[in-house]
Design a protein around this motif. Structure first.
Motif, PDB file in Angstrom:
ATOM      1  N   LEU A 231      -0.376  -4.703 -10.171  1.00  0.00           N
ATOM      2  CA  LEU A 231      -1.768  -4.375 -11.009  1.00  0.00           C
ATOM      3  C   LEU A 231      -2.033  -2.900 -11.069  1.00  0.00           C
ATOM      4  O   LEU A 231      -3.106  -2.719 -11.702  1.00  0.00           O
ATOM      5  CB  LEU A 231      -2.923  -5.482 -10.583  1.00  0.00           C
ATOM      6  N   SER A 232      -1.433  -2.130 -10.535  1.00  0.00           N
ATOM      7  CA  SER A 232      -1.770  -0.693 -10.465  1.00  0.00           C
ATOM      8  C   SER A 232      -3.169  -0.481 -10.292  1.00  0.00           C
ATOM      9  O   SER A 232      -3.942   0.400 -10.971  1.00  0.00           O
ATOM     10  CB  SER A 232      -1.163  -0.093 -11.719  1.00  0.00           C
ATOM     11  N   PRO A 233      -3.925  -0.906  -8.975  1.00  0.00           N
ATOM     12  CA  PRO A 233      -5.198  -0.451  -8.921  1.00  0.00           C
ATOM     13  C   PRO A 233      -5.303   1.242  -8.619  1.00  0.00           C
ATOM     14  O   PRO A 233      -4.426   1.561  -8.112  1.00  0.00           O
ATOM     15  CB  PRO A 233      -5.796  -1.278  -7.708  1.00  0.00           C
ATOM     16  N   ASP A 234      -6.497   1.738  -8.920  1.00  0.00           N
ATOM     17  CA  ASP A 234      -6.633   3.328  -8.717  1.00  0.00           C
ATOM     18  C   ASP A 234      -7.243   3.416  -7.461  1.00  0.00           C
ATOM     19  O   ASP A 234      -6.907   4.581  -6.820  1.00  0.00           O
ATOM     20  CB  ASP A 234      -7.483   3.566  -9.775  1.00  0.00           C
ATOM     21  N   ARG A 235      -7.789   2.323  -6.769  1.00  0.00           N
ATOM     22  CA  ARG A 235      -8.269   2.595  -5.412  1.00  0.00           C
ATOM     23  C   ARG A 235      -8.233   1.267  -4.683  1.00  0.00           C
ATOM     24  O   ARG A 235      -8.529   0.238  -5.296  1.00  0.00           O
ATOM     25  CB  ARG A 235      -9.556   3.068  -5.647  1.00  0.00           C
ATOM     26  N   VAL A 236      -7.827   1.140  -3.467  1.00  0.00           N
ATOM     27  CA  VAL A 236      -7.966   0.065  -2.712  1.00  0.00           C
ATOM     28  C   VAL A 236      -8.548   0.033  -1.287  1.00  0.00           C
ATOM     29  O   VAL A 236      -8.354   1.205  -0.673  1.00  0.00           O
ATOM     30  CB  VAL A 236      -6.527  -0.490  -2.332  1.00  0.00           C
ATOM     31  N   ALA A 237      -9.416  -0.892  -0.977  1.00  0.00           N
ATOM     32  CA  ALA A 237     -10.295  -1.096   0.375  1.00  0.00           C
ATOM     33  C   ALA A 237      -9.531  -1.807   1.075  1.00  0.00           C
ATOM     34  O   ALA A 237      -9.457  -2.993   0.718  1.00  0.00           O
ATOM     35  CB  ALA A 237     -11.649  -1.111   0.148  1.00  0.00           C
ATOM     36  N   LEU A 238      -8.792  -1.499   2.240  1.00  0.00           N
ATOM     37  CA  LEU A 238      -8.215  -2.492   3.169  1.00  0.00           C
ATOM     38  C   LEU A 238      -8.944  -2.719   4.504  1.00  0.00           C
ATOM     39  O   LEU A 238      -8.813  -2.152   5.235  1.00  0.00           O
ATOM     40  CB  LEU A 238      -6.975  -1.950   3.462  1.00  0.00           C
ATOM     41  N   TYR A 239      -9.829  -3.621   4.060  1.00  0.00           N
ATOM     42  CA  TYR A 239     -10.833  -3.831   5.184  1.00  0.00           C
ATOM     43  C   TYR A 239     -10.652  -4.597   6.372  1.00  0.00           C
ATOM     44  O   TYR A 239      -9.787  -5.956   5.833  1.00  0.00           O
ATOM     45  CB  TYR A 239     -12.207  -4.547   4.653  1.00  0.00           C
ATOM     46  N   GLY A 240     -10.822  -4.789   7.419  1.00  0.00           N
ATOM     47  CA  GLY A 240     -10.603  -5.592   8.347  1.00  0.00           C
ATOM     48  C   GLY A 240     -12.039  -6.729   8.528  1.00  0.00           C
ATOM     49  O   GLY A 240     -12.952  -6.447   8.319  1.00  0.00           O
ATOM     50  N   TYR A 241     -11.223  -8.054   8.417  1.00  0.00           N
ATOM     51  CA  TYR A 241     -12.332  -9.188   8.420  1.00  0.00           C
ATOM     52  C   TYR A 241     -13.136  -9.199   9.553  1.00  0.00           C
ATOM     53  O   TYR A 241     -12.500  -9.225  10.871  1.00  0.00           O
ATOM     54  CB  TYR A 241     -11.521 -10.550   8.166  1.00  0.00           C
TER      55      TYR A 241
END
Length: 451
Positions: A231-241
């Protein structure tokens, strides 16, 4: 290379530490800060400058079991419209307290699910905000979008109102994981919403994805990340649950035996991390990734990265005004948080007063330690020269403040004439390192896992 054995010996897999989106952290706020503080701090904002504004919409059509945000379910628009009236009145109170000539550096609608607002409500809210302060020419207007709760009519209004960035919650695309966390959201639906946004000229898309969810495996998270990358996001947050059922009762619906171990959580993070890096994303701080052209990546390269309650940001405004129940404002003088319940918040606003229920007034040490922690979390380094210039901290004072960190982590931090630096292999320990700079007692506060 730091091994899992070393990380375990340092306590990474057992530690519970803050995410440090503020300093001091929210559990340290007290009722000593109230509406009078908030009013005075608004009035003290320099005229003609820029501020940021956050609006909290606490309603959801369904309550996802994994979520620990302050939200409430509703199947009717009636409570949402009543809450909108409260927001409009609150904005008028804020406008009356602020000086003239301000512009918005950043505007963010979060929740909850702000996209459950009907189109006319969205337009009315945006217009009321821009009467308080118009957007700066370089400003950004972002909205958290639930693909299950959006349509063309609502997107058209948001774009007409000036939305420049959309933030899409993904969490995980695997059906088994989604079923266990109470969040059904197909890849196809998410893809269609992204295409609708792009077709309307929204140039910047953010996405949130979680690791550490029940039933997640390296294969499953890899599949979810690869779908997200398509989907080519410009920014991703990879959060820990963060599994905190004592704070968020709905999380009791999640079977704890299905949660990955701390060691497995680190493997999940590293699996996702490697995929983002392989696809050309820049690594931002401890848990964000951005395309090289994105403002967050540019800020990181230039040393302008900041941290606030939404995570990492390139916003340089010194004032963040929180609107709505439970919202937190940040001023040079301190933090002010609105009453957490919509009932208490609404009652105060209807009486013509702000609902500020707690907060914190900064002292000189808060400002110093807060900046040191922010620099560590953003840049993995603390510049001794910056601390001397901004806070008058001499070298002996600098060494004294970082001594607990050096004593705990030894050669995993490097101290030179320039300051303190965390090498890449030790960065999983960053939140624990920040804890070593925190002067407050955290023993009574429940925090999330360090990994």
């Amino acid at each position: 290379m730091v091994t899992k054995t070393q990380l375990a010996a340092l306590g990474l897999f057992d530690a519970k530490v803050p995410r440090y989106t503020s300093y001091p952290t929210a559990p340290q706020f007290s009722a000593e800060v109230g509406p009078d503080h908030f009013s005075r701090w608004l009035a003290a904002v320099p005229p003609g400058g820029e501020v940021s504004l956050y609006v909290h919409v606490p309603f959801c059509r369904r309550l996802c079991w994994f979520c620990a945000c302050r939200t409430q379910g509703t199947q009717s628009d009636a409570p949402v419209r009543a809450y909108l009236e409260t927001l409009l009145t609150e904005l008028r109170l804020i406008k009356a307290a602020l000086p003239e000539g301000l512009r918005l550096s950043r505007l963010h609608w979060g929740g909850g699910t702000p996209t459950l607002l009907a189109p006319d409500m969205m337009a009315e809210l945006a217009q009321a905000i821009f009467e308080v302060a118009p957007m700066s020419p370089q400003g950004e207007f972002s909205v958290e979008i639930d693909p299950n709760e959006i349509d063309a009519a609502r997107l058209d209004v948001l774009v007409a109102m000036g939305m420049t960035r959309a933030s899409i919650g993904v969490q995980d695309f695997d059906p088994a994981v989604q079923e266990t966390i109470g969040r059904r959201q197909s890849f196809e639906l998410t893809r269609d919403v992204c295409e609708m946004l792009r077709a309307r000229g929204v140039a910047s898309l953010n996405a949130d994805i979680l690791y550490g969810l029940p039933h997640q495996t390296r294969e499953r998270i890899a599949d979810s990340v690869q779908k997200l990358l398509s989907l080519s996001p410009d920014r991703v947050a990879l959060y820990g649950y963060a599994h905190v059922p004592w704070m968020a009762r709905r999380q009791a619906l999640i079977p704890e035996e299905a949660l990955p171990s701390p060691e497995a959580r680190l493997d999940l993070f590293e699996t996702a991390r490697r995929l983002f890096l392989a696809d050309g994303y820049d690594e931002i701080g401890i848990d964000h990734f951005a395309a090289p052209h994105d403002g967050l990546a540019e800020a990181a390269r230039a040393g302008r990265l900041r941290r606030n309650f939404q995570g990492y940001t390139d916003d340089t405004a010194e004032v963040l005004i929180g609107v709505g129940a439970s919202s937190i404002s940040r001023f040079p003088q301190g933090y002010a948080q609105n009453a957490p319940s919509t009932g208490r918040h609404t009652a105060a606003i209807r009486e013509g007063r702000f609902s500020t229920a707690r907060g914190h007034v900064f002292d000189a040490e808060d400002r110093l330690r807060g900046r040191m922690i922010e620099a560590l979390m953003c840049d993995f380094r603390i510049d001794a020269g910056e601390m001397a210039e901004r806070f008058g901290l001499d070298r002996a004072g600098f060494d004294r403040l970082v001594a607990p960190l050096v004593a705990r982590f030894g050669t995993l931090v490097q101290v030179t004439e320039a300051g303190l630096f965390v090498p890449e292999e030790a960065r999983p320990l960053t939140r624990m390192m920040a804890r070593a700079l925190d002067s407050y007692d955290l023993s009574l506060a429940g925090h999330s896992a360090a990994v």
